[in-house]
Write a protein that holds these residues in place. Structure first.
Motif, PDB file in Angstrom:
ATOM      1  N   GLN A 291      10.246  83.003  66.727  1.00 47.36           N
ATOM      2  CA  GLN A 291       8.967  82.529  67.265  1.00 47.36           C
ATOM      3  C   GLN A 291       8.595  83.344  68.508  1.00 47.36           C
ATOM      4  O   GLN A 291       9.430  83.523  69.399  1.00 47.36           O
ATOM      5  CB  GLN A 291       9.131  81.048  67.636  1.00 47.36           C
ATOM      6  N   VAL A 292       7.358  83.829  68.559  1.00 49.91           N
ATOM      7  CA  VAL A 292       6.876  84.528  69.758  1.00 49.91           C
ATOM      8  C   VAL A 292       6.704  83.513  70.885  1.00 49.91           C
ATOM      9  O   VAL A 292       6.225  82.410  70.656  1.00 49.91           O
ATOM     10  CB  VAL A 292       5.521  85.221  69.464  1.00 49.91           C
ATOM     11  N   ASN A 293       7.130  83.880  72.092  1.00 51.40           N
ATOM     12  CA  ASN A 293       6.940  83.011  73.257  1.00 51.40           C
ATOM     13  C   ASN A 293       6.544  83.901  74.436  1.00 51.40           C
ATOM     14  O   ASN A 293       7.389  84.417  75.153  1.00 51.40           O
ATOM     15  CB  ASN A 293       8.238  82.240  73.543  1.00 51.40           C
ATOM     16  N   GLU A 294       5.226  84.087  74.583  1.00 51.60           N
ATOM     17  CA  GLU A 294       4.723  84.995  75.626  1.00 51.60           C
ATOM     18  C   GLU A 294       5.157  84.536  77.010  1.00 51.60           C
ATOM     19  O   GLU A 294       5.414  85.341  77.893  1.00 51.60           O
ATOM     20  CB  GLU A 294       3.178  85.068  75.581  1.00 51.60           C
ATOM     21  N   GLY A 295       5.260  83.208  77.192  1.00 50.87           N
ATOM     22  CA  GLY A 295       5.594  82.635  78.499  1.00 50.87           C
ATOM     23  C   GLY A 295       6.911  83.147  79.042  1.00 50.87           C
ATOM     24  O   GLY A 295       7.043  83.407  80.240  1.00 50.87           O
ATOM     25  N   CYS A 296       7.917  83.297  78.163  1.00 52.50           N
ATOM     26  CA  CYS A 296       9.224  83.752  78.653  1.00 52.50           C
ATOM     27  C   CYS A 296       9.468  85.218  78.297  1.00 52.50           C
ATOM     28  O   CYS A 296      10.599  85.705  78.338  1.00 52.50           O
ATOM     29  CB  CYS A 296      10.349  82.864  78.127  1.00 52.50           C
ATOM     30  N   GLY A 297       8.373  85.909  77.901  1.00 51.68           N
ATOM     31  CA  GLY A 297       8.489  87.354  77.671  1.00 51.68           C
ATOM     32  C   GLY A 297       8.906  87.753  76.266  1.00 51.68           C
ATOM     33  O   GLY A 297       9.160  88.929  76.012  1.00 51.68           O
ATOM     34  N   MET A 298       8.979  86.768  75.344  1.00 57.81           N
ATOM     35  CA  MET A 298       9.355  87.095  73.958  1.00 57.81           C
ATOM     36  C   MET A 298       8.086  87.473  73.198  1.00 57.81           C
ATOM     37  O   MET A 298       7.397  86.630  72.636  1.00 57.81           O
ATOM     38  CB  MET A 298      10.046  85.891  73.297  1.00 57.81           C
ATOM     39  N   THR A 299       7.748  88.767  73.232  1.00 64.18           N
ATOM     40  CA  THR A 299       6.517  89.248  72.595  1.00 64.18           C
ATOM     41  C   THR A 299       6.845  89.825  71.219  1.00 64.18           C
ATOM     42  O   THR A 299       8.015  90.021  70.877  1.00 64.18           O
ATOM     43  CB  THR A 299       5.878  90.353  73.454  1.00 64.18           C
ATOM     44  N   PHE A 300       5.802  90.105  70.433  1.00 67.32           N
ATOM     45  CA  PHE A 300       5.986  90.761  69.133  1.00 67.32           C
ATOM     46  C   PHE A 300       6.782  92.060  69.309  1.00 67.32           C
ATOM     47  O   PHE A 300       7.699  92.359  68.555  1.00 67.32           O
ATOM     48  CB  PHE A 300       4.628  91.098  68.510  1.00 67.32           C
ATOM     49  N   MET A 301       6.411  92.823  70.364  1.00 70.00           N
ATOM     50  CA  MET A 301       7.021  94.132  70.575  1.00 70.00           C
ATOM     51  C   MET A 301       8.517  93.997  70.881  1.00 70.00           C
ATOM     52  O   MET A 301       9.347  94.702  70.322  1.00 70.00           O
ATOM     53  CB  MET A 301       6.304  94.828  71.734  1.00 70.00           C
ATOM     54  N   LYS A 302       8.851  93.034  71.770  1.00 68.56           N
ATOM     55  CA  LYS A 302      10.254  92.849  72.156  1.00 68.56           C
ATOM     56  C   LYS A 302      11.083  92.409  70.947  1.00 68.56           C
ATOM     57  O   LYS A 302      12.206  92.881  70.738  1.00 68.56           O
ATOM     58  CB  LYS A 302      10.335  91.809  73.283  1.00 68.56           C
ATOM     59  N   ALA A 303      10.505  91.494  70.139  1.00 69.61           N
ATOM     60  CA  ALA A 303      11.223  91.009  68.954  1.00 69.61           C
ATOM     61  C   ALA A 303      11.461  92.152  67.968  1.00 69.61           C
ATOM     62  O   ALA A 303      12.556  92.307  67.430  1.00 69.61           O
ATOM     63  CB  ALA A 303      10.421  89.893  68.285  1.00 69.61           C
ATOM     64  N   LEU A 304      10.416  92.979  67.756  1.00 63.73           N
ATOM     65  CA  LEU A 304      10.548  94.092  66.804  1.00 63.73           C
ATOM     66  C   LEU A 304      11.603  95.093  67.246  1.00 63.73           C
ATOM     67  O   LEU A 304      12.376  95.590  66.438  1.00 63.73           O
ATOM     68  CB  LEU A 304       9.198  94.807  66.653  1.00 63.73           C
ATOM     69  N   ARG A 305      11.630  95.379  68.552  1.00 65.73           N
ATOM     70  CA  ARG A 305      12.653  96.311  69.072  1.00 65.73           C
ATOM     71  C   ARG A 305      14.050  95.779  68.775  1.00 65.73           C
ATOM     72  O   ARG A 305      14.936  96.517  68.363  1.00 65.73           O
ATOM     73  CB  ARG A 305      12.477  96.483  70.581  1.00 65.73           C
ATOM     74  N   ALA A 306      14.221  94.458  68.997  1.00 68.28           N
ATOM     75  CA  ALA A 306      15.533  93.840  68.755  1.00 68.28           C
ATOM     76  C   ALA A 306      15.859  93.838  67.255  1.00 68.28           C
ATOM     77  O   ALA A 306      17.010  94.016  66.857  1.00 68.28           O
ATOM     78  CB  ALA A 306      15.537  92.417  69.298  1.00 68.28           C
ATOM     79  N   PHE A 307      14.815  93.654  66.429  1.00 70.64           N
ATOM     80  CA  PHE A 307      15.012  93.601  64.965  1.00 70.64           C
ATOM     81  C   PHE A 307      15.686  94.879  64.456  1.00 70.64           C
ATOM     82  O   PHE A 307      16.527  94.832  63.571  1.00 70.64           O
ATOM     83  CB  PHE A 307      13.660  93.466  64.255  1.00 70.64           C
TER      84      PHE A 307
ATOM     85  N   GLU B 112       6.816  85.641  64.234  1.00 71.62           N
ATOM     86  CA  GLU B 112       5.541  84.967  63.985  1.00 71.62           C
ATOM     87  C   GLU B 112       5.078  84.218  65.226  1.00 71.62           C
ATOM     88  O   GLU B 112       5.872  83.877  66.086  1.00 71.62           O
ATOM     89  CB  GLU B 112       5.695  83.964  62.826  1.00 71.62           C
ATOM     90  N   ASP B 113       3.797  83.924  65.266  1.00 74.10           N
ATOM     91  CA  ASP B 113       3.221  83.153  66.365  1.00 74.10           C
ATOM     92  C   ASP B 113       2.195  82.168  65.802  1.00 74.10           C
ATOM     93  O   ASP B 113       1.023  82.504  65.680  1.00 74.10           O
ATOM     94  CB  ASP B 113       2.548  84.102  67.372  1.00 74.10           C
ATOM     95  N   PRO B 114       2.593  80.950  65.437  1.00 71.53           N
ATOM     96  CA  PRO B 114       3.942  80.391  65.448  1.00 71.53           C
ATOM     97  C   PRO B 114       4.592  80.502  64.061  1.00 71.53           C
ATOM     98  O   PRO B 114       3.926  80.910  63.109  1.00 71.53           O
ATOM     99  CB  PRO B 114       3.674  78.936  65.780  1.00 71.53           C
TER     100      PRO B 114
END
Length: 567
Positions: A370-386, A356-358
């Protein structure tokens, strides 16, 4: 949802060995089920007597247990505590000795309250422990709601307080540190009162807006903005800085936007505030989103779905795989609907992950990212890890782009149920939006289960609800004829003290559910335009947002104006 296991009283009881593991688990389950306090549940179950409980807390705090004797609460003692502080922090003064006041709290194990009280009370605070029921009774007797200094009173006080204005000038001239001003008693008191008033008025957002010649404060209640009496212009800097201190933000950084969270206890309720600051030409604009856990029921059966929608949503969230989308504009309750669905399927045998954001609400038993675009934690990166975390159900805050949508579809095809949101005007529009993003139609038709479109319309105040005869023009705009309405009554709110003369109090949802059946799949594969998909769905029995709104009008729940505004 607060974690009962993390309750400080339960930790104390565990450390003292006063309950065994089985009893403690019973207490945790009852607290989470009933939303009562640990103190209350332990009492109700007869596990520990009152005197022992109070003594445990007093020993931990290095203080003593006192009995509140209302005859000893003389006017001098009562006057030692401002009425707004007593009600906000749920506390009463018990005795005054020189420059020290003994204070009993309804929740003595909350250290933040003692620190805050130190700012608002001019005396030294000595904490004592008393029966919380006696504390609450004394607050109601000696500090009734109408006795609390109102917003207007404190504004008058601040307007005549030249000390704060002088300090702000010194800060601007570089002669005084801003940190020294933000903890001034008048500023702390003012900010607390604004927050307390907002929670009492059921505000969803609080806006602090500095302009060239004035400083505005506005509340959003039931979707509409209302302006408070503006405070003096010189308060803009200390008030916004005080809010940033509460959220642990950098108060010296006034050139960049900042985001954070504040958790406060207001009148015995735990309130979460999401804070966003924005630099403007005349200072920082601050917006607080009020997340009152007690005011929002995350129960799917309490959302007011029509019967057929309720039945289908229960079926959809129990599917082994597929995508269920909720759509609508910002602030229409999409996230609340998805959280309620997650709570329904949040069982010990199901792994739930959200990105989510946030993150708006913490829900026990669900892994929330939590999405954190600043450090590269995007929706896409989180979903891949999920997908490597072995989930059963994934909630995706929003399908924003092609990559996110593709991974959501991939997750669905590999045996996961995906819940997500989109910003479209109606349910059929969600299909077209996905095609426009670049998703192949055959992937949409094979994974999408249903799209739920929703809006929030204001409810007519039940205290001043009045019937009226609609004009022919109103009926035409709604697409109704006199024959359609028959003897059905239309209502509006006249305005009364209960609804602040607005005629509305609270909101309700109106819904449109598009179930992806075989005829709709065929149209998706043919890339049919939104209007064709929508028309086919209505032929197959879909109730449109407008029709659901008309149903709410006929039930006397909302007005013609509200339905026209949102559909």
């Amino acid at each position: 949802m607060p974690d009962a296991n993390a309750d400080p009283l339960l930790a104390l009881i565990r450390d003292r060995g006063l309950l065994d593991d089985l009893q403690r688990e019973e207490v945790v389950q009852e607290v989470e089920r009933s939303a009562k306090s640990v103190f209350q549940v332990v009492q109700d179950y007869g596990l520990i007597d009152l005197d022992s409980l109070l003594q445990v807390m007093a020993d931990h705090l290095g203080t003593m247990v006192v009995a509140i004797d209302e005859t000893q609460l003389t006017p001098d003692v009562v006057a030692a505590m401002p009425a707004e502080s007593a009600r906000m922090y749920q506390c009463v003064p018990v005795a005054v000795f020189g420059d020290t006041v003994q204070v009993a709290l309804a929740d003595p194990l909350n250290p933040a309250v003692v620190d805050e009280l130190g700012f608002t009370v001019k005396l030294q605070i000595q904490l004592v422990v008393a029966n919380p029921a006696d504390v609450l009774r004394a607050i109601e007797k000696f500090y009734p709601a109408q006795a609390v200094g109102g917003y207007a009173d404190i504004l008058r006080e601040l307007g005549s307080d030249s000390e704060v204005a002088q300090e702000v000038e010194e800060v601007n001239a570089g002669l005084l540190k801003l940190d020294d001003v933000v903890n001034d008693a008048p500023i702390v008191k003012f900010v607390n009162l604004v927050l307390m008033q907002a929670v009492q008025d059921r505000a969803s957002d609080i806006h602090f807006e500095p302009f060239e010649d004035e400083f505005k404060i506005r509340y959003r209640v039931d979707g509409a903005l209302y302006e408070m009496s503006p405070p003096p212009k010189h308060l803009a800097l200390p008030v916004t800085s005080r809010l940033k201190v509460m959220a642990n933000l950098n108060i010296s950084e006034r050139r960049l936007p900042q985001d954070g969270r504040i958790s406060v206890n207001i009148a015995g309720k735990q309130i979460d505030l999401r804070i966003s600051t924005l630099p403007t030409a005349f200072g920082e604009s601050v917006v607080l989103r009020v997340l009152d856990r007690s005011a929002i029921s995350l129960d799917i059966d309490a959302l007011g779905f029509p019967k057929e929608v309720n039945t289908y949503v229960h079926e959809a969230i129990n599917q082994p795989n597929g995508i269920f989308v909720v759509t609508g504009p910002t602030g229409c309750g999409k996230t609340t609907t998805l959280y309620s669905a997650l709570r329904k399927v949040n069982t010990i045998d199901t792994k739930l992950l959200t990105v989510e954001d946030p993150v708006e609400f913490d829900i026990e038993g669900i892994m929330q990212v939590q999405v954190n675009e600043g450090c590269g934690m995007t929706f896409m990166k989180a979903l891949r890890a999920f997908l490597r975390q072995d989930p059963d159900i994934i909630m995706l805050g929003e399908m924003r782009d092609l990559e996110t949508a593709q991974i959501a579809i991939q997750a669905s095809l590999t045996g996961h149920l995906v819940l997500s949101t989109l910003h479209t005007n109606d349910a059929a529009g969600a299909v077209t939006r996905l095609v426009d993003m670049g998703v192949e139609p055959f992937l949409i038709s094979s994974t999408l289960l249903a799209v739920l479109a929703q809006r929030l319309v204001r409810r007519i105040c039940t205290k001043c609800r009045t019937p009226f005869e609609p004009s022919e023009g109103q009926l035409q705009t709604m697409g109704l004829s006199p024959h359609d309405i028959g003897d059905k009554a239309f209502y509006y709110g006249r305005g009364c003290p209960a609804c602040n003369d607005m005629g509305y109090k609270g909101r309700k949802g109106i819904f449109e559910l598009l179930v992806i059946t075989d005829p709709i799949r065929t149209l998706i594969n043919e890339r049919a335009p939104t209007v064709v998909v929508r028309q086919k769905a209505i032929e197959l029995g879909m109730v449109s947002l407008r029709d659901d709104g008309v149903r709410s009008i006929f039930n006397g729940e909302t007005t013609v104006e509200e339905v026209l505004k949102y559909t």
